[in-house]
Motif scaffolding. Sequence first.
Motif, PDB file in Angstrom:
ATOM      1  N   THR A 354      17.183  52.162 -91.737  1.00  0.00           N
ATOM      2  CA  THR A 354      15.886  52.295 -91.364  1.00  0.00           C
ATOM      3  C   THR A 354      16.366  54.218 -90.146  1.00  0.00           C
ATOM      4  O   THR A 354      17.633  54.495 -90.199  1.00  0.00           O
ATOM      5  N   VAL A 358      12.127  53.943 -86.054  1.00  0.00           N
ATOM      6  CA  VAL A 358      11.715  52.731 -86.455  1.00  0.00           C
ATOM      7  C   VAL A 358      12.572  51.640 -85.875  1.00  0.00           C
ATOM      8  O   VAL A 358      12.268  50.638 -85.297  1.00  0.00           O
ATOM      9  N   ARG A 377       6.587  49.441 -84.925  1.00  0.00           N
ATOM     10  CA  ARG A 377       6.626  50.667 -84.375  1.00  0.00           C
ATOM     11  C   ARG A 377       6.838  50.335 -82.748  1.00  0.00           C
ATOM     12  O   ARG A 377       5.876  50.152 -82.456  1.00  0.00           O
ATOM     13  N   ASP A 386       1.403  52.182 -85.515  1.00  0.00           N
ATOM     14  CA  ASP A 386       1.394  51.738 -86.380  1.00  0.00           C
ATOM     15  C   ASP A 386       2.246  50.877 -87.396  1.00  0.00           C
ATOM     16  O   ASP A 386       3.321  50.204 -86.511  1.00  0.00           O
ATOM     17  N   ALA A 388       5.642  50.483 -89.956  1.00  0.00           N
ATOM     18  CA  ALA A 388       6.879  50.676 -90.628  1.00  0.00           C
ATOM     19  C   ALA A 388       6.693  49.800 -92.365  1.00  0.00           C
ATOM     20  O   ALA A 388       6.583  48.282 -91.484  1.00  0.00           O
ATOM     21  N   GLU A 397       9.936  54.422 -97.492  1.00  0.00           N
ATOM     22  CA  GLU A 397       9.065  53.445 -96.848  1.00  0.00           C
ATOM     23  C   GLU A 397       7.808  54.339 -96.548  1.00  0.00           C
ATOM     24  O   GLU A 397       7.568  55.601 -96.753  1.00  0.00           O
ATOM     25  N   TYR A 398       6.462  53.510 -95.891  1.00  0.00           N
ATOM     26  CA  TYR A 398       5.451  54.575 -95.548  1.00  0.00           C
ATOM     27  C   TYR A 398       4.609  54.059 -94.172  1.00  0.00           C
ATOM     28  O   TYR A 398       5.544  52.313 -94.031  1.00  0.00           O
ATOM     29  N   ARG A 399       4.084  54.322 -94.349  1.00  0.00           N
ATOM     30  CA  ARG A 399       2.898  53.762 -92.611  1.00  0.00           C
ATOM     31  C   ARG A 399       1.957  53.133 -92.897  1.00  0.00           C
ATOM     32  O   ARG A 399       1.107  53.722 -93.426  1.00  0.00           O
ATOM     33  N   THR A 401      -1.714  52.002 -90.534  1.00  0.00           N
ATOM     34  CA  THR A 401      -2.201  52.248 -88.949  1.00  0.00           C
ATOM     35  C   THR A 401      -2.338  50.798 -88.421  1.00  0.00           C
ATOM     36  O   THR A 401      -2.942  49.949 -89.315  1.00  0.00           O
TER      37      THR A 401
END
Length: 450
Positions: A354, A358, A377, A386, A388, A397-399, A401
């Motif tokens: 990470t 994060v 997070r 948001d 991770a 990795e993407y986020r 909401t």
Amino acid sequence: MNFSLRFPAVLLVIVCTIVTGCSHFDEKPEENDPDSAPFAGYEVEHRTAPPLPGDLQVPATVAEAAWVWEGPETSRLLAVHATPSGAVLELDNGVIGLDTLSGETAWSFLLPEVSGDDVGTDAAVSPDGTVAAFTAGRALVLLDTATGEELLRSDRDGTGTGSFSIDGAGLVHSTGLLTAQAGPELRVTLTSWEEGTTAWENTLPACSDSQQAVISSGVVTARQAAVVFECPGESSTVVGLDLDDGEEMWRFREGRDYHGGGAVFPPASSEDLGFGAVGDLLVLQNISHERGTVVINAEAGRVVADALPSTPENALLRVLPDGYLAAISAGAEEGPVTYEFREFDGTVRNRLETTTDVARGHVNNFLVLDEALLKLRMVEEGEEQDMAVFDWESGEEYRVTVPVGVDTTEILSVAQVDQEVGPSTFRAVPGAVLLREYPASAVPRLAGFR
């Protein structure tokens, strides 16, 4: 969830038939006859519904927040329980069946004028998720989790100090209610839901020289029950029983068959969490909920591990049915962290690295899915909350909401954080990943991700 017994060894029940094809939706409040029992004097709001789809899958990963559920005002959302068709939400004044596709309440059994702090409420769901029990004071109701249909109501009396009477809705199984009484021996009983009679009763050896045993906790899995007891001057013993007939399958004593001490990170809470069930495994939760260095396979009757590593640089985060999650770090809160999913012999099956933003708060606020690791997070004031999402295979990795507030920065205890945003409040169930808002507002809220 580790449910403890507080019911008497004999339970008189009213037999009701499980309804699986019900098509009505009853919203009418139910006023109890003040002279009848159980739930005498309570206003009960009981809503039922047609069965929810039973073929929903537990998400392997998530891509978005799909909905936000809002509960009854002034109620407190305490826990989430998985069922074959979705989830049961445990409130301080009742239980709710959740449609995890829409985020809507499907059915409910509520005491709208009650606070759990006032009368002592609790809920339990059977290991297979098909039945839910809710108690208020001495009253018990058993519900079908697919429809909310009432299966039975019963009253119960208090029990003596020699009985398994720890506060809670009890050791609830789909076949019946487990109770135990302690003395020089243990007497364990399964009372059938359908018949209201004793399905089996077994007497087990406990203490020598007529000393009195003390039952400290109990756990139930799909096919076994485990009772934990102590004799004066001796360490804990855990005994596994076959749910079909109550026969003893195995027993292990701390210090002889397993060792509960050793290096533990973070330090164990002052609260004794005892054993908890993770699938067919029993975990001695000497760190936090579903975190512990001792693991017993209840079905095989063997100690899988009794010294899983847990230090500040190699932190044990969660025991899973086929391994455990750990986090490797240099000990710095803001530094990068490597998450590893390991088999119980230490073999690394998956590994993720990470970034610094994060990694903050890396020992809490996470969820392990088949294809991804979810990590909430810890954001600064004014920053959008948001989550991770790490792909186990690619490491990408993407986020996503998060539409509800989650702020555990003021909680210093790891065990307390897990209680607020952990195994019973941030979990995957058929149809969605569910996350409870914390701190709670006047209206309880729950986010659903898919």
